[in-house]
Design an enzyme around this catalytic site. Structure first.
Site, short mmCIF file in Angstrom:
data_model
loop_
_atom_site.label_atom_id
_atom_site.label_comp_id
_atom_site.label_asym_id
_atom_site.label_seq_id
_atom_site.Cartn_x
_atom_site.Cartn_y
_atom_site.Cartn_z
N LYS A 51 0.84 -1.21 0.00
CA LYS A 51 0.00 0.00 0.00
C LYS A 51 0.87 1.26 0.00
O LYS A 51 0.60 2.21 -0.73
CB LYS A 51 -0.93 -0.03 1.22
CG LYS A 51 -2.04 -1.08 1.07
CD LYS A 51 -2.73 -1.45 2.37
CE LYS A 51 -3.62 -2.68 2.13
NZ LYS A 51 -4.17 -3.27 3.36
N GLN A 95 -4.56 -1.87 9.65
CA GLN A 95 -4.36 -3.19 9.04
C GLN A 95 -4.91 -4.28 9.96
O GLN A 95 -4.59 -4.33 11.15
CB GLN A 95 -2.87 -3.42 8.77
CG GLN A 95 -2.57 -4.71 8.05
CD GLN A 95 -3.13 -4.74 6.62
OE1 GLN A 95 -3.03 -3.78 5.86
NE2 GLN A 95 -3.73 -5.86 6.26
N ASP A 118 -10.95 2.25 3.82
CA ASP A 118 -11.01 0.79 3.70
C ASP A 118 -12.47 0.31 3.76
O ASP A 118 -12.76 -0.86 3.59
CB ASP A 118 -10.20 0.15 4.84
CG ASP A 118 -9.44 -1.07 4.38
OD1 ASP A 118 -9.37 -1.31 3.16
OD2 ASP A 118 -8.93 -1.81 5.25
#
Ligand code: NAP
Length: 276
Positions: A51, A95, A118
């Site tokens: 990312k 994450q 996200d």
């Protein structure tokens, strides 16, 4: 069988994103993604690295916060709050998975819904479920839609079968397909006669997490196959769809190089949207 080349489509979309980044920078804004990694999970480190690299490649701002595995829930929530308040940060990604004992749901819901790139916040998922796609869209299933669009594969009126009902793939994939007027069936580990259902699919999306789960006899000849699965065996990556399915499919995504590159691209797309 025609290959659905995720790398090619991702490169194409990333060129467009680069132009959007430059346009924002020209008016003094720098789309910036902040990634929080808690602990030392090796797979998470690889994902986070990918990312960061993509954000940098597109000329975007990329911030990374590594917290120790011993971090408390409060310390992680404090970090999220700090990023929520930072006007230079447009997208926040924590994450997953978090180390055992931490409450993921609470952390994800603490992210400002305007920075939820996200797309795990119930607000953004709720909007999607109501057919309103003006908010952030979940990266992997949105990437699948972009792949189908790129190859002019019609969704409206098609029988779509999704294997897997996770919050990250199966459920939002259902909404995105239904919003495009497909007739959608979601199957999972408790489904009876699963193969009977997958055989009816014009478009079959596999998100199971079992290498080679979908075999040739489970697929209608001419079906479009989207393989979301990423399964690592002895250091090699395999999808959820057996290679022999290529013999009957009309289109199929490879693993690697199919859905994977699209997920990161759609994350950057969301971050640019957040900055705008
Ligand atoms: P997950 O949360 O583990 O969900 C798996 C789903 O598959 C569940 O709904 C489960 O059913 C179903 N399932 C498991 N065994 C089954 C069986 N024997 N028969 C029928 N259904 C079965 O996984 P996920 O997060 O959705 O991820 C799925 C795969 O996609 C993984 O390989 C993951 O690595 C990959 N992935 C790839 C990307 C990408 O960027 N390409 C992104 C995300 C995930 P139940 O609900 O009944 O348990």
């Amino acid at each position: 069988m025609k290959k659905i080349d995720g790398r090619l489509v991702a490169d194409h979309l990333q060129e467009e994103l680069k132009t959007k980044v430059e346009a924002l920078q020209a008016v003094g804004k720098n789309p910036t993604l902040a990634v929080v990694l808690v602990g030392e999970d090796p797979a998470s480190k690889v994902y986070v690295g990918g990312k960061e690299r993509t954000a940098k490649k597109l000329g975007m701002g990329s911030l990374r916060y590594d917290l120790p595995a011993t971090s408390t829930q409060e310390e992680i929530l404090e970090m999220v709050e700090k990023l929520n308040q930072d006007p230079e940060v447009h997208g926040i990604l924590v994450q997953l998975p978090l180390p055992k004992g931490l409450d993921e749901k609470e952390v994800l819901e603490a992210i400002d819904k305007e920075k939820d790139v996200d797309c795990f916040h119930p607000y953004n998922l709720g909007k999607l479920f109501q057919g309103d796609e003006s908010g952030f869209l979940p990266c992997t299933p949105h990437g699948v839609i972009k792949l189908l669009e790129y190859y002019d594969i019609e969704i409206e009126g098609k029988d779509v079968v999704i294997v897997g009902r996770s919050n990250i793939v199966g459920k939002p994939m259902f909404s995105l397909m239904l919003n495009r007027s497909a007739t959608v069936t979601v199957v999972h580990s408790r489904t009876k006669d699963l193969a009977e259902k997958t055989k009816k699919a014009d478009i079959l999306v596999a998100a199971v997490g079992i290498a080679g789960f979908i075999t040739k006899d489970m697929v209608k000849p001419g079906a479009v196959i989207v393989d979301v699965g990423i399964n690592s065996i002895d250091g090699k990556l395999y999808g959820d769809v057996d290679k022999e399915v290529e013999e009957v499919a009309s289109y199929m995504t490879p693993v690697p190089g199919g859905v994977g590159p699209m997920t990161i691209t759609m994350l950057m797309d969301n971050t640019i949207k957040a900055c705008k």
